[in-house]
Design a protein around this motif. Sequence first.
Motif, PDB file in Angstrom:
ATOM      1  N   TYR B 203       0.827  -1.208   0.000  1.00 33.01           N
ATOM      2  CA  TYR B 203       0.000   0.000   0.000  1.00 33.01           C
ATOM      3  C   TYR B 203       0.861   1.258   0.000  1.00 33.01           C
ATOM      4  O   TYR B 203       0.513   2.253  -0.594  1.00 33.01           O
TER       5      TYR B 203
ATOM      6  N   VAL C  38      -2.564   2.613 -35.141  1.00 33.36           N
ATOM      7  CA  VAL C  38      -3.003   2.518 -33.744  1.00 33.36           C
ATOM      8  C   VAL C  38      -2.118   3.405 -32.874  1.00 33.36           C
ATOM      9  O   VAL C  38      -2.607   4.167 -32.026  1.00 33.36           O
ATOM     10  N   GLY C  41      -2.981   6.999 -33.346  1.00 34.21           N
ATOM     11  CA  GLY C  41      -4.252   7.260 -32.660  1.00 34.21           C
ATOM     12  C   GLY C  41      -4.054   7.430 -31.168  1.00 34.21           C
ATOM     13  O   GLY C  41      -4.653   8.306 -30.532  1.00 34.21           O
ATOM     14  N   VAL C  42      -3.185   6.585 -30.588  1.00 33.22           N
ATOM     15  CA  VAL C  42      -2.900   6.654 -29.152  1.00 33.22           C
ATOM     16  C   VAL C  42      -2.174   7.949 -28.815  1.00 33.22           C
ATOM     17  O   VAL C  42      -2.550   8.676 -27.886  1.00 33.22           O
ATOM     18  N   LEU C  43      -1.128   8.265 -29.590  1.00 39.35           N
ATOM     19  CA  LEU C  43      -0.309   9.444 -29.291  1.00 39.35           C
ATOM     20  C   LEU C  43      -1.081  10.743 -29.499  1.00 39.35           C
ATOM     21  O   LEU C  43      -0.839  11.732 -28.797  1.00 39.35           O
ATOM     22  N   THR C  45      -3.932  11.548 -28.648  1.00 39.27           N
ATOM     23  CA  THR C  45      -4.741  11.983 -27.504  1.00 39.27           C
ATOM     24  C   THR C  45      -3.925  12.838 -26.543  1.00 39.27           C
ATOM     25  O   THR C  45      -4.487  13.502 -25.681  1.00 39.27           O
ATOM     26  N   GLU C  46      -2.578  12.815 -26.699  1.00 42.27           N
ATOM     27  CA  GLU C  46      -1.695  13.550 -25.793  1.00 42.27           C
ATOM     28  C   GLU C  46      -1.418  14.937 -26.368  1.00 42.27           C
ATOM     29  O   GLU C  46      -0.839  15.071 -27.445  1.00 42.27           O
ATOM     30  N   HIS C  48       0.703  17.238 -25.579  1.00 44.94           N
ATOM     31  CA  HIS C  48       2.116  17.564 -25.798  1.00 44.94           C
ATOM     32  C   HIS C  48       2.599  17.020 -27.132  1.00 44.94           C
ATOM     33  O   HIS C  48       3.436  17.632 -27.797  1.00 44.94           O
ATOM     34  N   GLU C 115     -15.452  11.669 -32.138  1.00 46.75           N
ATOM     35  CA  GLU C 115     -14.329  11.054 -31.433  1.00 46.75           C
ATOM     36  C   GLU C 115     -13.966   9.746 -32.132  1.00 46.75           C
ATOM     37  O   GLU C 115     -14.847   8.926 -32.411  1.00 46.75           O
ATOM     38  N   THR C 117     -11.180   7.652 -31.183  1.00 42.57           N
ATOM     39  CA  THR C 117     -10.291   6.791 -30.415  1.00 42.57           C
ATOM     40  C   THR C 117     -10.779   5.350 -30.361  1.00 42.57           C
ATOM     41  O   THR C 117     -10.042   4.415 -30.686  1.00 42.57           O
ATOM     42  N   VAL C 118     -12.023   5.166 -29.936  1.00 47.78           N
ATOM     43  CA  VAL C 118     -12.516   3.808 -29.749  1.00 47.78           C
ATOM     44  C   VAL C 118     -12.602   3.089 -31.086  1.00 47.78           C
ATOM     45  O   VAL C 118     -12.223   1.918 -31.197  1.00 47.78           O
ATOM     46  N   LEU C 121      -9.497   1.435 -32.394  1.00 42.41           N
ATOM     47  CA  LEU C 121      -9.128   0.132 -31.825  1.00 42.41           C
ATOM     48  C   LEU C 121      -9.717  -1.011 -32.643  1.00 42.41           C
ATOM     49  O   LEU C 121      -9.246  -2.147 -32.570  1.00 42.41           O
ATOM     50  N   LEU C 124      -7.342  -3.163 -34.515  1.00 41.33           N
ATOM     51  CA  LEU C 124      -6.637  -4.287 -33.908  1.00 41.33           C
ATOM     52  C   LEU C 124      -7.306  -5.605 -34.287  1.00 41.33           C
ATOM     53  O   LEU C 124      -6.648  -6.637 -34.398  1.00 41.33           O
ATOM     54  N   TYR C 203      -2.876   0.069  -4.412  1.00 38.16           N
ATOM     55  CA  TYR C 203      -2.558   1.466  -4.709  1.00 38.16           C
ATOM     56  C   TYR C 203      -2.228   2.232  -3.443  1.00 38.16           C
ATOM     57  O   TYR C 203      -1.384   3.118  -3.450  1.00 38.16           O
TER      58      TYR C 203
ATOM     59  N   THR D 170      -7.588   2.992 -22.888  1.00 39.38           N
ATOM     60  CA  THR D 170      -8.531   3.796 -23.681  1.00 39.38           C
ATOM     61  C   THR D 170      -9.814   4.054 -22.886  1.00 39.38           C
ATOM     62  O   THR D 170     -10.310   5.189 -22.836  1.00 39.38           O
ATOM     63  N   TYR D 173      -9.126   6.467 -20.081  1.00 39.36           N
ATOM     64  CA  TYR D 173      -8.915   7.808 -20.632  1.00 39.36           C
ATOM     65  C   TYR D 173     -10.266   8.482 -20.872  1.00 39.36           C
ATOM     66  O   TYR D 173     -10.455   9.660 -20.557  1.00 39.36           O
ATOM     67  N   SER D 186      -4.664  11.501 -21.387  1.00 39.69           N
ATOM     68  CA  SER D 186      -4.384  11.003 -22.731  1.00 39.69           C
ATOM     69  C   SER D 186      -4.157   9.501 -22.620  1.00 39.69           C
ATOM     70  O   SER D 186      -3.910   8.984 -21.530  1.00 39.69           O
ATOM     71  N   ILE D 187      -4.238   8.796 -23.753  1.00 40.45           N
ATOM     72  CA  ILE D 187      -4.051   7.344 -23.685  1.00 40.45           C
ATOM     73  C   ILE D 187      -2.632   6.986 -23.220  1.00 40.45           C
ATOM     74  O   ILE D 187      -2.475   6.105 -22.376  1.00 40.45           O
ATOM     75  N   PRO D 188      -1.569   7.670 -23.704  1.00 40.29           N
ATOM     76  CA  PRO D 188      -0.241   7.310 -23.174  1.00 40.29           C
ATOM     77  C   PRO D 188      -0.150   7.465 -21.658  1.00 40.29           C
ATOM     78  O   PRO D 188       0.463   6.643 -20.985  1.00 40.29           O
ATOM     79  N   GLY D 202       1.112  -1.232  -8.793  1.00 43.36           N
ATOM     80  CA  GLY D 202       0.235  -0.353  -8.023  1.00 43.36           C
ATOM     81  C   GLY D 202       0.938   0.668  -7.170  1.00 43.36           C
ATOM     82  O   GLY D 202       0.790   0.663  -5.948  1.00 43.36           O
ATOM     83  N   TYR D 203       1.710   1.600  -7.780  1.00 43.59           N
ATOM     84  CA  TYR D 203       2.373   2.639  -6.994  1.00 43.59           C
ATOM     85  C   TYR D 203       1.338   3.493  -6.252  1.00 43.59           C
ATOM     86  O   TYR D 203       1.589   3.949  -5.162  1.00 43.59           O
ATOM     87  N   GLY D 204       0.214   3.759  -6.916  1.00 40.76           N
ATOM     88  CA  GLY D 204      -0.788   4.614  -6.303  1.00 40.76           C
ATOM     89  C   GLY D 204      -0.697   6.059  -6.746  1.00 40.76           C
ATOM     90  O   GLY D 204      -1.374   6.916  -6.197  1.00 40.76           O
ATOM     91  N   VAL D 207      -4.820   6.693  -9.729  1.00 43.92           N
ATOM     92  CA  VAL D 207      -5.883   5.836  -9.201  1.00 43.92           C
ATOM     93  C   VAL D 207      -7.227   6.381  -9.667  1.00 43.92           C
ATOM     94  O   VAL D 207      -7.493   7.572  -9.483  1.00 43.92           O
TER      95      VAL D 207
END
Lengths: 256, 256, 256, 256
Positions: B203, C38, C41-43, C45-46, C48, C115, C117-118, C121, C124, C203, D170, D173, D186-188, D202-204, D207
């Motif tokens: 934890y 894919v 698509g993932v990147l 969403t970020e 930055h 949107e 994103t989904v 997928l 895949l 956690y 996903t 997100y 974001s997904i990343p 599980g660093y926490g 969450v």
Amino acid sequence: MEHSLRHRASEAIDPEMRQESGLSPFNQLVVSAILGLVLIGVLETEVHFIRSFGGLSDLLKTVLFVFFAAEYLLRLWTAGLNPRFRNALHYAVTPSALLDLAVLITFALPYLGLETTVFRLLQLLRLLRLARIGRYSRAMNLVVEAIRSRGTELILSFAFALTLMLGAATLLYIVEGPTQPAAFGSIPRAMWWAVETLTTVGYGDAVPVTPLGRILAAVTALCGIGFIALPTGILASAFSDALRRAREERAHGHPD
Amino acid sequence: MEHSLRHRASEAIDPEMRQESGLSPFNQLVVSAILGLVLIGVLETEVHFIRSFGGLSDLLKTVLFVFFAAEYLLRLWTAGLNPRFRNALHYAVTPSALLDLAVLITFALPYLGLETTVFRLLQLLRLLRLARIGRYSRAMNLVVEAIRSRGTELILSFAFALTLMLGAATLLYIVEGPTQPAAFGSIPRAMWWAVETLTTVGYGDAVPVTPLGRILAAVTALCGIGFIALPTGILASAFSDALRRAREERAHGHPD
Amino acid sequence: MEHSLRHRASEAIDPEMRQESGLSPFNQLVVSAILGLVLIGVLETEVHFIRSFGGLSDLLKTVLFVFFAAEYLLRLWTAGLNPRFRNALHYAVTPSALLDLAVLITFALPYLGLETTVFRLLQLLRLLRLARIGRYSRAMNLVVEAIRSRGTELILSFAFALTLMLGAATLLYIVEGPTQPAAFGSIPRAMWWAVETLTTVGYGDAVPVTPLGRILAAVTALCGIGFIALPTGILASAFSDALRRAREERAHGHPD
Amino acid sequence: MEHSLRHRASEAIDPEMRQESGLSPFNQLVVSAILGLVLIGVLETEVHFIRSFGGLSDLLKTVLFVFFAAEYLLRLWTAGLNPRFRNALHYAVTPSALLDLAVLITFALPYLGLETTVFRLLQLLRLLRLARIGRYSRAMNLVVEAIRSRGTELILSFAFALTLMLGAATLLYIVEGPTQPAAFGSIPRAMWWAVETLTTVGYGDAVPVTPLGRILAAVTALCGIGFIALPTGILASAFSDALRRAREERAHGHPD
């Protein structure tokens, strides 16, 4: 009459002199007393326990001391009946008797102002001697044999894990060190994170925050799965192997 | 006519009176109703749920009470057809019928101002009776047999883990206790950390901070891997063993 | 000439028409393009990433759209050569061709303000079709067969785990609820803690603080070991079983 | 006389020239020196260590440099006796000798103002050469063979895990992104949470807090169990298989 009493005491006390299998009622009591003493020793370190049950705990310790002292004297008295020992003195210098004596001495330590916690754990060693009987002994042999038969593979996967840990710690020291000097400012510090991550403990006191650090940490965590899977797989095959061998030996009439 | 209806009801209600394998549609409904009642019981403890769906939940409970009451009466009515019971009264005093009655009584508890949560879980026990059929029963036997056949080894690895846990807790109590009295100030407190670490839950509410404490914790965490690998390996070999035995018995014409 | 070109294109595009084993270079390119799309698509969403590489990402998507459109037309053109399809239209209404079309349509969604994103997928799923060849197919069969052969045991251990989880959550709701209403104030809330603990994720956002709560949590965490060991043991024995069966079938001359 | 000394040195230095099995005392010293140098390199990154033991550490490095330089020259001198090498120069251009030289050069790097940490890890590669003997070699072959024999299954379960991770990231997100943009925006970013959860680290630090997010996270964590169980099961069956094969080969008189 005294002779017969001594014989019966010997059977009750010395597992080697007992005809039936399993622990004698007296030795079951000894095991409970040892576990009780360890439990008292553990609870006594907690100040809340001492405040509420300190008196009860002291009383129980006195009772247990008398019990263990009586047990020690009984063992000395009956030792001569076991052909392995010439007389009580010969028994008194065996490691197992010296351990019993050492445990008795630990009761006096608090009066001398000494810490007894670690010495109390010595008592757990006494359980080993009593556990050396019957099916627990066979099961322990199986577990020990299974681990030993794969000793080299287990050492190798440990060496592999240590190398992985060192590599991960070095990379995160380089990547995260400048941002988080407290957690990743040196390789030994980053090693703490690597152990936490590869064993999947994950306390969360050291967590990478840079994108590159997180990518490296994700790869490390995924490798941690193999780190658990490898020894588990090795041990699982070792157990089924050790068990089949034991069954075949029994089937072909080999003793043991 | 009434007789035929009672026979058909008995077949639908009592798994032992049913010719086909598997659960009858009526008993599938009973299983769903039990799961639904458990789910309502769980959700009712959440104040947000009560606020939004309190009325719906009370309605559903009334419906389920009527359903379970009707089921109980039907079971009493048809019990006499099962050769195991002389009459309805003989069935009514079996543990399984008493459990059904106890569940009905729990519906009345809230009106008496009593907490029902724990009693609701009693209903899960009712599922055990219905699960005692067909392939689930054979699978459960396999799982139970596999676990029981390695009982001694599993107890031993548990005893070993407990000793390791006690040793780790004692060492961290000595090393970290002076720095962090809240988390490591007594062995029972340090035990909480030891359980968290050896089971790899982590934890993060109790984490060693001194270098020596961290080295000891790292060793403990690494031992935690073996702590998982040992029972897994034992169970894996037990399963392949239990399965091979079951197959051989079938091949050699032994029944069951 | 055109006919020969169409045949060669069919062999390159349709795994079923290919003589050699393994993926054709063209299909290796398709797999890379799918994975690339894919990843984009993932990147995307970020925020930055969009700021730094938004233009490059738009360019790559245009290139990939042209590539996938060309691939779709090529598949339609060569479909008639595969005896499974009467003509291009017959191929166009197969699920696999409709999936390809759906993926092409997803490129237009952002221009409609939707949107994606989904939907991305979905791509895949296209990999599944290509993976249906050679040794990956045999390996997947082995994995799927091993899991299915122990379906009942795995469901049982899941049901057992769910019951344990519910029991632990109920107890901690009763013990810790009054002290920590946010984390343990209802059974559904306590379930979140129970999942975290039994899966050993930990956690640390919900941690028992009372002594009794910690004792119950320690027991739960120790049960979590069995929670991991049971399915692992079941799967390990299933794999060695599935593999031995596959080897015996091969040895006795059974095809497949 | 000189000839005999060179022969004895060759036997002590070159594992291939040694008659007995196992490492020669000289090579055991080399292994210790390599481990010692790696340990010093690791500890030197910690500023507290440099402050307390900086002088000792510099002294030890000088000693080790002289030792490794002498070892390198001895290897060149005795290389000609090994039939695999024509003369010292022929040996000097082998990868293993170049690695030894590279390690010697790393000692000079700090004087040129360069970071040596990563280069120090090169020395671990030298251990590989020495490990290529005796029972460690056989054990490593067993481990490598077991992993390789299930390569396709392990890659498949890795691909399956990656897909699961992507799907979970996903969904979270979409569900948690609006509430917690830093952790799930974001997904990343959500992938970092997904890796943490599926590997049960599980660093926490990330969450889910919404009810739907927690339900999805609970399902993900439960799937994480399979994520560990699948490769473990595959490896466990691979080990028992590889071992049985090795035993059968030995029984049927095949060499190796």
